[in-house]
Write an enzyme that holds these catalytic residues in place. Structure first.
Site, PDB file in Angstrom:
ATOM      1  N   CYS A 141      12.878  -2.455  -7.499  1.00 16.59           N
ATOM      2  CA  CYS A 141      13.471  -1.221  -6.994  1.00 16.59           C
ATOM      3  C   CYS A 141      14.989  -1.233  -7.124  1.00 16.59           C
ATOM      4  O   CYS A 141      15.618  -0.171  -7.186  1.00 16.59           O
ATOM      5  CB  CYS A 141      13.039  -0.950  -5.559  1.00 16.59           C
ATOM      6  SG  CYS A 141      13.250  -2.323  -4.417  1.00 16.59           S
ATOM      7  N   ILE A 157       9.289  -4.977   0.333  1.00 15.58           N
ATOM      8  CA  ILE A 157       8.188  -4.920   1.296  1.00 15.58           C
ATOM      9  C   ILE A 157       8.107  -6.215   2.099  1.00 15.58           C
ATOM     10  O   ILE A 157       7.773  -6.209   3.281  1.00 15.58           O
ATOM     11  CB  ILE A 157       6.862  -4.670   0.554  1.00 15.58           C
ATOM     12  CG1 ILE A 157       6.930  -3.368  -0.222  1.00 15.58           C
ATOM     13  CG2 ILE A 157       5.681  -4.649   1.521  1.00 15.58           C
ATOM     14  CD1 ILE A 157       5.860  -3.238  -1.296  1.00 15.58           C
ATOM     15  N   TYR A 193      11.134   1.343  -3.227  1.00 11.98           N
ATOM     16  CA  TYR A 193      10.737   0.051  -2.660  1.00 11.98           C
ATOM     17  C   TYR A 193       9.843  -0.676  -3.646  1.00 11.98           C
ATOM     18  O   TYR A 193       9.227  -0.083  -4.535  1.00 11.98           O
ATOM     19  CB  TYR A 193      10.033   0.227  -1.314  1.00 11.98           C
ATOM     20  CG  TYR A 193       8.661   0.879  -1.376  1.00 11.98           C
ATOM     21  CD1 TYR A 193       7.507   0.115  -1.553  1.00 11.98           C
ATOM     22  CD2 TYR A 193       8.519   2.259  -1.269  1.00 11.98           C
ATOM     23  CE1 TYR A 193       6.255   0.704  -1.611  1.00 11.98           C
ATOM     24  CE2 TYR A 193       7.277   2.854  -1.320  1.00 11.98           C
ATOM     25  CZ  TYR A 193       6.147   2.070  -1.495  1.00 11.98           C
ATOM     26  OH  TYR A 193       4.904   2.660  -1.564  1.00 11.98           O
ATOM     27  N   CYS A 194       9.791  -1.989  -3.497  1.00  9.92           N
ATOM     28  CA  CYS A 194       8.944  -2.834  -4.344  1.00  9.92           C
ATOM     29  C   CYS A 194       8.634  -4.111  -3.567  1.00  9.92           C
ATOM     30  O   CYS A 194       8.945  -4.209  -2.379  1.00  9.92           O
ATOM     31  CB  CYS A 194       9.622  -3.138  -5.676  1.00  9.92           C
ATOM     32  SG  CYS A 194      11.229  -3.950  -5.508  1.00  9.92           S
ATOM     33  N   THR A 195       8.042  -5.086  -4.204  1.00 10.37           N
ATOM     34  CA  THR A 195       7.575  -6.274  -3.492  1.00 10.37           C
ATOM     35  C   THR A 195       8.714  -7.031  -2.814  1.00 10.37           C
ATOM     36  O   THR A 195       8.707  -7.244  -1.603  1.00 10.37           O
ATOM     37  CB  THR A 195       6.823  -7.214  -4.445  1.00 10.37           C
ATOM     38  OG1 THR A 195       5.755  -6.500  -5.052  1.00 10.37           O
ATOM     39  CG2 THR A 195       6.260  -8.422  -3.691  1.00 10.37           C
TER      40      THR A 195
END
Length: 260
Positions: A158, A180, A151-153
């Site tokens: 990701c 996210i 996961y990432c912003t």
């Protein structure tokens, strides 16, 4: 901008932002671009965004600077060989079906220090280039036969990271679709996310609902805070968790903070 596509943020009056989106989507390759919206801090007297006071366009060999431009394959459908996309509700379904699944944070460690998924693995990274060193170190080899959710912003880092992990022998890799941001829009403070989300503009961080849990701790006084700021040493790339009070009273550098 890179050969793999574009990744960016714009700020301004909502009507003007919508004009930008319409113009962007008129270009056929970007007609299905995933746009994410969030509240800014306002406009100045001339109508310009306080969060993005000037236009900056950078051209890079990679859409995300992992240092492996030759490894990433992209076609008209996106990244080739990346992890399986999971929408926020599908993420919860996966965790119910596969309780041994682990979260793998695709952001720099400083970002994870103020907000992350519960029990997430956070690689020891200062910059994105550090991820390849971490993956090749062998310290995560025990995850290669487990379900791994990256996961990432917003879902870009990701997306690339999942493909790089698969190429390195991770067998069951997923990615949180929309990152996210999409998850926070769905679940606010009631899901598996804890803390604040770091953003790289004048806002510094955002919360998805009032009274979000504060998990960051100031490197100077250890008080709870979601703030990150750059090291006072211009030659250092590190970002540090620093509260408003300590930031206002003296410069904070990584070397000094490490000794405290």
């Amino acid at each position: 901008m890179s050969p793999h596509g574009i990744n960016g943020t714009v700020g301004g009056d909502v009507v003007e932002c919508k004009k930008y989106v319409r113009a962007l989507k008129q270009y056929a390759p970007f007609k299905d671009v995933d746009m994410k919206w969030s509240e800014g801090t306002g406009l100045d007297d001339e109508g310009f965004s306080l969060d993005f006071p000037r236009l900056t366009v950078r051209v890079r060999p990679e859409i995300v600077s992992f240092g492996t431009p030759g490894e990433l394959d992209v076609n008209e459908d996106g990244v080739v060989g990346g992890g399986t996309h999971l929408k926020p509700d599908e993420l919860h379904e996966l965790l119910e079906q596969k309780p041994d699944a682990v979260f793998f944070d695709g952001r720099n460690a400083a970002e994870a220090s103020v907000g992350r998924f519960k029990d997430a693995i956070v690689p020891d990274t200062v910059t994105t280039h550090d991820f390849i060193r971490e993956l090749d170190s062998g310290k995560y080899d025990d995850l290669k036969d487990k379900p791994v959710v990256t996961y990432c912003t917003g879902g870009v880092r990701c997306e690339v990271l999942s493909a790089l992990m698969i190429k390195r022998g991770f067998n069951e890799v997923y990615q949180l679709d929309g990152g996210i941001v999409r998850y926070g829009e769905c679940f606010g403070n009631d899901g598996l996310w804890e803390g604040s989300l770091t953003v790289f503009d004048g806002r510094q961080y955002i919360d998805f609902a009032p009274d979000a849990k504060v998990i960051g701790r100031c490197v100077v006084c250890d008080s709870p805070t979601p703030r990150l700021q750059n090291c006072a040493d211009d030659t250092c790339q590190q970002r540090l968790v620093v509260c408003e009070n300590c930031s206002a009273t003296h410069p904070v550098c990584a070397a000094t903070a490490a000794k405290q």
